[in-house]
Write a protein that holds these residues in place. Structure first.
Motif, PDB file in Angstrom:
ATOM      1  N   ARG A  98      46.696  36.886  38.933  1.00 23.87           N
ATOM      2  CA  ARG A  98      47.456  35.719  38.497  1.00 23.87           C
ATOM      3  C   ARG A  98      47.819  34.825  39.674  1.00 23.87           C
ATOM      4  O   ARG A  98      47.890  33.598  39.541  1.00 23.87           O
ATOM      5  CB  ARG A  98      48.721  36.183  37.774  1.00 23.87           C
ATOM      6  N   GLY A  99      48.074  35.424  40.825  1.00 25.55           N
ATOM      7  CA  GLY A  99      48.336  34.626  42.022  1.00 25.55           C
ATOM      8  C   GLY A  99      47.140  33.782  42.411  1.00 25.55           C
ATOM      9  O   GLY A  99      47.293  32.627  42.840  1.00 25.55           O
ATOM     10  N   ALA A 146      52.219  30.848  46.177  1.00 20.61           N
ATOM     11  CA  ALA A 146      51.353  31.814  45.511  1.00 20.61           C
ATOM     12  C   ALA A 146      50.475  32.555  46.508  1.00 20.61           C
ATOM     13  O   ALA A 146      50.200  33.750  46.347  1.00 20.61           O
ATOM     14  CB  ALA A 146      50.492  31.106  44.473  1.00 20.61           C
ATOM     15  N   ALA A 147      50.024  31.870  47.569  1.00 15.90           N
ATOM     16  CA  ALA A 147      49.179  32.526  48.568  1.00 15.90           C
ATOM     17  C   ALA A 147      49.948  33.566  49.363  1.00 15.90           C
ATOM     18  O   ALA A 147      49.440  34.655  49.647  1.00 15.90           O
ATOM     19  CB  ALA A 147      48.577  31.484  49.494  1.00 15.90           C
ATOM     20  N   ALA A 148      51.197  33.255  49.715  1.00 14.93           N
ATOM     21  CA  ALA A 148      51.981  34.183  50.526  1.00 14.93           C
ATOM     22  C   ALA A 148      52.579  35.313  49.704  1.00 14.93           C
ATOM     23  O   ALA A 148      52.651  36.464  50.171  1.00 14.93           O
ATOM     24  CB  ALA A 148      53.090  33.423  51.258  1.00 14.93           C
ATOM     25  N   ALA A 165      54.149  40.673  39.623  1.00 14.88           N
ATOM     26  CA  ALA A 165      53.690  39.772  38.555  1.00 14.88           C
ATOM     27  C   ALA A 165      52.481  38.955  38.994  1.00 14.88           C
ATOM     28  O   ALA A 165      51.632  38.608  38.165  1.00 14.88           O
ATOM     29  CB  ALA A 165      54.829  38.838  38.145  1.00 14.88           C
ATOM     30  N   LEU A 166      52.370  38.630  40.288  1.00 16.08           N
ATOM     31  CA  LEU A 166      51.225  37.881  40.788  1.00 16.08           C
ATOM     32  C   LEU A 166      50.060  38.782  41.159  1.00 16.08           C
ATOM     33  O   LEU A 166      48.915  38.326  41.211  1.00 16.08           O
ATOM     34  CB  LEU A 166      51.636  37.048  42.015  1.00 16.08           C
ATOM     35  N   LYS A 167      50.331  40.072  41.395  1.00 19.68           N
ATOM     36  CA  LYS A 167      49.261  41.012  41.730  1.00 19.68           C
ATOM     37  C   LYS A 167      48.514  41.495  40.496  1.00 19.68           C
ATOM     38  O   LYS A 167      47.432  42.068  40.619  1.00 19.68           O
ATOM     39  CB  LYS A 167      49.842  42.228  42.460  1.00 19.68           C
ATOM     40  N   PRO A 204      46.011  49.182  39.718  1.00 18.65           N
ATOM     41  CA  PRO A 204      46.677  49.202  38.403  1.00 18.65           C
ATOM     42  C   PRO A 204      46.328  47.962  37.593  1.00 18.65           C
ATOM     43  O   PRO A 204      46.014  46.903  38.124  1.00 18.65           O
ATOM     44  CB  PRO A 204      48.168  49.227  38.780  1.00 18.65           C
ATOM     45  N   GLY A 205      46.367  48.110  36.271  1.00 17.77           N
ATOM     46  CA  GLY A 205      46.107  47.010  35.367  1.00 17.77           C
ATOM     47  C   GLY A 205      44.666  46.855  34.950  1.00 17.77           C
ATOM     48  O   GLY A 205      44.357  45.999  34.135  1.00 17.77           O
ATOM     49  N   THR A 206      43.763  47.658  35.520  1.00 17.09           N
ATOM     50  CA  THR A 206      42.344  47.596  35.179  1.00 17.09           C
ATOM     51  C   THR A 206      41.902  48.969  34.718  1.00 17.09           C
ATOM     52  O   THR A 206      42.321  49.982  35.274  1.00 17.09           O
ATOM     53  CB  THR A 206      41.511  47.159  36.393  1.00 17.09           C
ATOM     54  N   TRP A 207      41.057  49.009  33.707  1.00 18.68           N
ATOM     55  CA  TRP A 207      40.556  50.261  33.158  1.00 18.68           C
ATOM     56  C   TRP A 207      39.209  50.594  33.784  1.00 18.68           C
ATOM     57  O   TRP A 207      38.341  49.743  33.894  1.00 18.68           O
ATOM     58  CB  TRP A 207      40.436  50.172  31.641  1.00 18.68           C
ATOM     59  N   TYR A 208      39.056  51.851  34.207  1.00 16.13           N
ATOM     60  CA  TYR A 208      37.832  52.327  34.842  1.00 16.13           C
ATOM     61  C   TYR A 208      37.262  53.500  34.028  1.00 16.13           C
ATOM     62  O   TYR A 208      37.991  54.194  33.325  1.00 16.13           O
ATOM     63  CB  TYR A 208      38.112  52.782  36.276  1.00 16.13           C
ATOM     64  N   LEU A 209      35.976  53.719  34.175  1.00 19.20           N
ATOM     65  CA  LEU A 209      35.273  54.745  33.419  1.00 19.20           C
ATOM     66  C   LEU A 209      35.056  55.971  34.294  1.00 19.20           C
ATOM     67  O   LEU A 209      34.479  55.876  35.384  1.00 19.20           O
ATOM     68  CB  LEU A 209      33.932  54.228  32.909  1.00 19.20           C
TER      69      LEU A 209
END
Length: 300
Positions: free
Chosen positions: A8-9, A136-138, A145-147, A265-270
């Motif tokens: 999101r950042g 947002a960059a820093a 929330a931005l990660k 975190p926040g991503t699904w892996y197989l």
């Protein structure tokens, strides 16, 4: 190019760069006057040569900062340790964004003095865009929330239904049957008779009751051994999982080697294979590595 690595950042950085580019075409200085000496070119934008170096030191510098940050994200883990003059591309982008914001602040405080000359909408929109860009960059690598990933790719639950005889369904070749399902005798049912006890047929080991029909040609019922429950399958089944914190992936053929990737975190892996307590995980680009720390995993 790994589009799933965008956060999101990063989206905020890209949006701020687009606004900054639009602001460069809007009036930077506005002149309020009336009369024959005031022509249509009284207001000037950042592309005017008379305002040099406003354009390269504020607008183009901010856009270049956003490009460096997004290029680093697109390259993913392949550029995690790649440096230019001692800094990564995203670190250079943060530095350039702060420098552009610093120049914009001083430019808003200077310029010609007079009631008829003032900063236009392009100057203020550029200043606001640089605040969003630098912030947002820093804060992107620090604020949860931005990660968070911009788009999650959690798969839908696979369909578990079907009909007997289809692959993967009980009753198909190689699949254990379950008592009471279609094609298998239910509990209390004797397949030697083809009917349940109590419906005109004697139960195994019981004599026929008076008045009940009995087939004389049918062989004497033999006691049958109770069906043993099917042993649970020991084969590993791939599944989706998510991690509570970033963790490194070791090479599949050399678990003691340098990390080849990272799960976040926040991503699904197989998970495609299990090696003791470790798992072999597959990234979105097809890379497979060994995840040694499997504590706290969330199964999909």
């Amino acid at each position: 190019m790994n589009l799933r690595a965008l956060t999101r950042g990063d989206a905020a950085v890209a949006g701020a760069a687009v606004l900054l580019f639009i602001a460069s075409f809007l009036p930077y200085w506005t002149v309020s006057c009336a009369g024959r000496y005031c022509g249509p070119d009284a207001s000037q934008n950042a592309w005017s040569t008379e305002l040099f170096p406003i354009l390269p030191s504020i607008y183009l510098l901010g856009i270049a900062a956003a490009v460096l940050i997004l290029v680093q994200r697109f390259q993913g883990q392949a550029a995690a340790n790649r440096q230019v003059l001692g800094l990564r591309l995203d670190q250079w982008g943060i530095a350039l964004a702060v420098a552009a914001l610093w120049t914009s602040v001083w430019s808003l405080g200077g310029g010609p003095s007079g009631g008829s000359i003032s900063h236009g909408f392009g100057a203020w929109l550029g200043f606001i865009s640089l605040i969003v860009l630098a912030g947002a960059a820093a804060a992107g690598p620090l604020v949860p929330a931005l990660k968070a990933p911009l788009v999650t790719d959690r798969p839908a639950a696979p369909f578990q239904g079907g009909f007997p005889g289809q692959p993967g369904h009980p009753g198909a070749p190689g699949q254990p049957g379950q008592p009471g399902q279609y094609g298998y005798p239910a509990q209390g049912h004797d397949p030697a008779f083809g009917a349940q006890a109590g419906y005109g047929y004697p139960a195994p080991g019981q004599p026929a009751q008076p008045g009940q029909p009995q087939d004389a040609a049918a062989p004497a019922p033999q006691p049958t051994q109770a069906a043993q429950p099917a042993a649970p399958a020991t084969d590993f089944q791939p599944f989706w999982f998510a991690v509570p914190a970033p963790r490194q992936l070791a090479p599949k053929d050399n678990p003691a080697g340098a990390p080849i990737g990272e799960v976040v975190p926040g991503t699904w892996y197989l998970a495609v294979e299990q090696r003791g307590t470790a798992l072999v995980a597959q990234l979105a680009d097809g890379t497979q590595g060994v995840l040694a720390d499997t504590t706290g995993l969330q199964r999909g």
